[in-house]
Design an enzyme around this catalytic site. Structure first.
Site, PDB file in Angstrom:
ATOM      1  N   ASP A  18       4.943   0.559  11.758  1.00  0.00           N
ATOM      2  CA  ASP A  18       3.668  -0.149  11.732  1.00  0.00           C
ATOM      3  C   ASP A  18       3.649  -1.462  12.218  1.00  0.00           C
ATOM      4  OD1 ASP A  18       2.713   2.263  10.270  1.00  0.00           O
ATOM      5  OD2 ASP A  18       3.653   1.515   8.474  1.00  0.00           O
ATOM      6  N   PRO A  54       1.616  16.177  11.117  1.00  0.00           N
ATOM      7  CA  PRO A  54       1.728  17.619  10.727  1.00  0.00           C
ATOM      8  C   PRO A  54       2.813  17.398   9.457  1.00  0.00           C
ATOM      9  CG  PRO A  54       4.047  17.861  12.274  1.00  0.00           C
ATOM     10  CD  PRO A  54       2.816  16.342  12.519  1.00  0.00           C
ATOM     11  N   ARG A  68      -8.003  -0.467   5.142  1.00  0.00           N
ATOM     12  CA  ARG A  68      -7.985   0.370   4.530  1.00  0.00           C
ATOM     13  C   ARG A  68      -5.775  -0.270   3.660  1.00  0.00           C
ATOM     14  NH1 ARG A  68      -6.126   4.508   7.971  1.00  0.00           N
ATOM     15  NH2 ARG A  68      -5.317   4.909   5.780  1.00  0.00           N
ATOM     16  N   VAL A  79       8.060   6.916  16.946  1.00  0.00           N
ATOM     17  CA  VAL A  79       8.035   7.706  15.227  1.00  0.00           C
ATOM     18  C   VAL A  79       6.641   8.914  15.358  1.00  0.00           C
ATOM     19  CG1 VAL A  79       7.794   7.808  13.038  1.00  0.00           C
ATOM     20  CG2 VAL A  79       9.145   6.218  14.390  1.00  0.00           C
ATOM     21  N   LYS A 108       0.785  -1.375  -0.010  1.00  0.00           N
ATOM     22  CA  LYS A 108      -0.012  -0.043   0.139  1.00  0.00           C
ATOM     23  C   LYS A 108       0.443   1.149  -0.319  1.00  0.00           C
ATOM     24  CE  LYS A 108      -1.444   2.054   3.558  1.00  0.00           C
ATOM     25  NZ  LYS A 108      -2.257   2.822   4.181  1.00  0.00           N
TER      26      LYS A 108
END
Length: 417
Positions: A304, A122, A397, A326, A22
């Protein structure tokens, strides 16, 4: 809204294939905006985020076709250079339309992005870098407005490592005038995959995969064809699924060298893992020990995979200390794991996990983000009784047919409305 129901206690075994990445597919799909004509991509995973990307590309005037795992994009000049809120709010990667639109057409209007609620994330690093390339950037009413006559190459240093920022600037600099040097660039394999595709289109990029990337801008790019690399996060998740259930599971069509940090920590914990160029196999283990993990940008331990590894450590002997560097808000799965009986003490960016092997019990839990969803499914695989994971749309997702892959390995898992 769908839920995932998992009945624990099954030992997984067999072979399963990783899908396309992805985090590689999305930026590469957006890079097609840099060149009008037909682009062809293979090994594209069928995910909600890919569908959202297709909707945004179509809104920008592209024609898309998704058959099997081949995705075609026919790009023509957009009638309007706007990525609206209703499309962008669904995923953070939509901000990657900004660099290509600015570089190719000289102006863009892109809504501030959405995505998983795992921290502030951000985009100021993206915007400051685009300004250094000569773009005029303004924020108004929740939108980023950018314009330029033509971007001009420069030397820039990212204050902190940013994957999305590196991707946006790589795409923008490809059509900029002159040379751009990006220092403190992200080193992820997905960055290399994007650079490879841009070079196929005619870009001149060197150094991808290192902390310094050089881009010599060209006047024009042309469409090309690319195979998307394997999803290292999905592959790691499936490897942990085999490990946590004490089974022998082979994950093929993957790239084990992209997961050196995970494999190293699993071996340190006591697992025997065999690898080839395109596969990795975890052997059955009846006992493994707690190990400490600190997440970091690639080639460090992936943020992740932090949640999934935490599930594994709930079944270890001894205590583990997991440090998240992170994202500042990536321990929301801790409360849900505790509902299943895990013994975890979160302290800001550190979680202390005390192994409770065999003591998890099924319960209803709530997924708070994409990787937390996978973490809770893994915990459900070894919890006594039935675990129901709510808000499973997060999982869709980033994981292609996860329940089907786990079921093929012997898991008792199904999707319920």
């Amino acid at each position: 809204m769908d839920k995932m129901r998992v009945r624990g206690g099954k030992t997984l075994s067999g072979k399963v294939s990783a899908s396309g990445a992805k985090n590689s597919a999305l930026p590469i799909l957006f890079s097609s905006l840099l060149a009008e004509g037909e682009h062809v991509f293979h090994n594209v995973p069928r995910l909600v985020d890919v569908n959202s990307t297709a909707q945004l590309l179509e809104h920008l005037g592209c024609q898309t076709e998704f058959k099997g795992n081949t995705f075609r994009v026919n790009v023509s000049r957009p009638k309007e250079m706007e990525a609206p809120y209703d499309l962008v709010r669904k995923m953070r990667a939509s901000i990657l339309a900004l660099g290509p639109l600015l570089a190719k057409y000289g102006h863009a209007k892109v809504s501030l992005p959405g995505g998983c609620a795992i921290g502030t994330r951000p985009i100021d690093l993206h915007l400051e870098a685009l300004k250094e390339l000569g773009a005029e950037i303004n924020l108004d009413s929740g939108y980023v407005f950018g314009k330029t006559k033509r971007l001009k190459g420069t030397s820039l240093i990212f204050e902190s490592v940013t994957v999305g920022g590196t991707e946006n600037i790589l795409m923008a600099a490809a059509l900029a005038e002159g040379r751009t040097i990006i220092e403190n660039a992200a080193k992820e394999p997905e960055i290399v995959d994007l650079a490879n595709y841009l070079n196929k289109m005619g870009a001149k990029i060197s150094g991808a995969g290192s902390s310094i990337i050089t881009v010599d801008g060209v006047e024009k790019l042309k469409p090309a064809e690319q195979d998307i690399i394997a999803d290292r996060i999905e592959a790691g998740t499936l490897l942990i699924a085999g490990a946590i259930t004490g089974g022998q599971v082979t994950v093929d069509k993957c790239r084990p060298h992209d997961l050196d940090a995970l494999i190293s920590k699993m071996r340190e914990s006591g697992f025997k893992i065999e690898t080839t160029e395109t596969s990795m196999t975890v052997q059955p283990a009846s006992n493994w020990c707690g190990v400490d993990v600190t997440t970091a940008p690639h080639p460090g331990f992936p943020t992740d995979l932090q949640a999934q590894f935490m599930s594994l450590m709930t079944q270890a002997t001894g205590t583990s200390v997991i440090t998240e560097t992170v994202f500042e808000n990536r321990f929301m799965h801790v409360q849900e794991l505790s509902r299943l009986g895990a013994d975890i003490t979160p302290k800001t960016r550190v979680a202390i996990v005390r192994g409770t092997r065999g003591k998890l019990k099924g319960a209803p839990v709530m997924a708070t983000d994409l990787r937390a969803s996978a973490c809770l499914v893994l915990a459900g695989l070894i919890a006594e009784g039935e675990t129901v994971v709510n808000r499973i749309y997060h999982l869709d997702r980033g994981y292609e047919g996860m329940e089907n892959k786990l079921r093929a390995l012997g898991a008792e898992i199904d999707r319920i409305a």
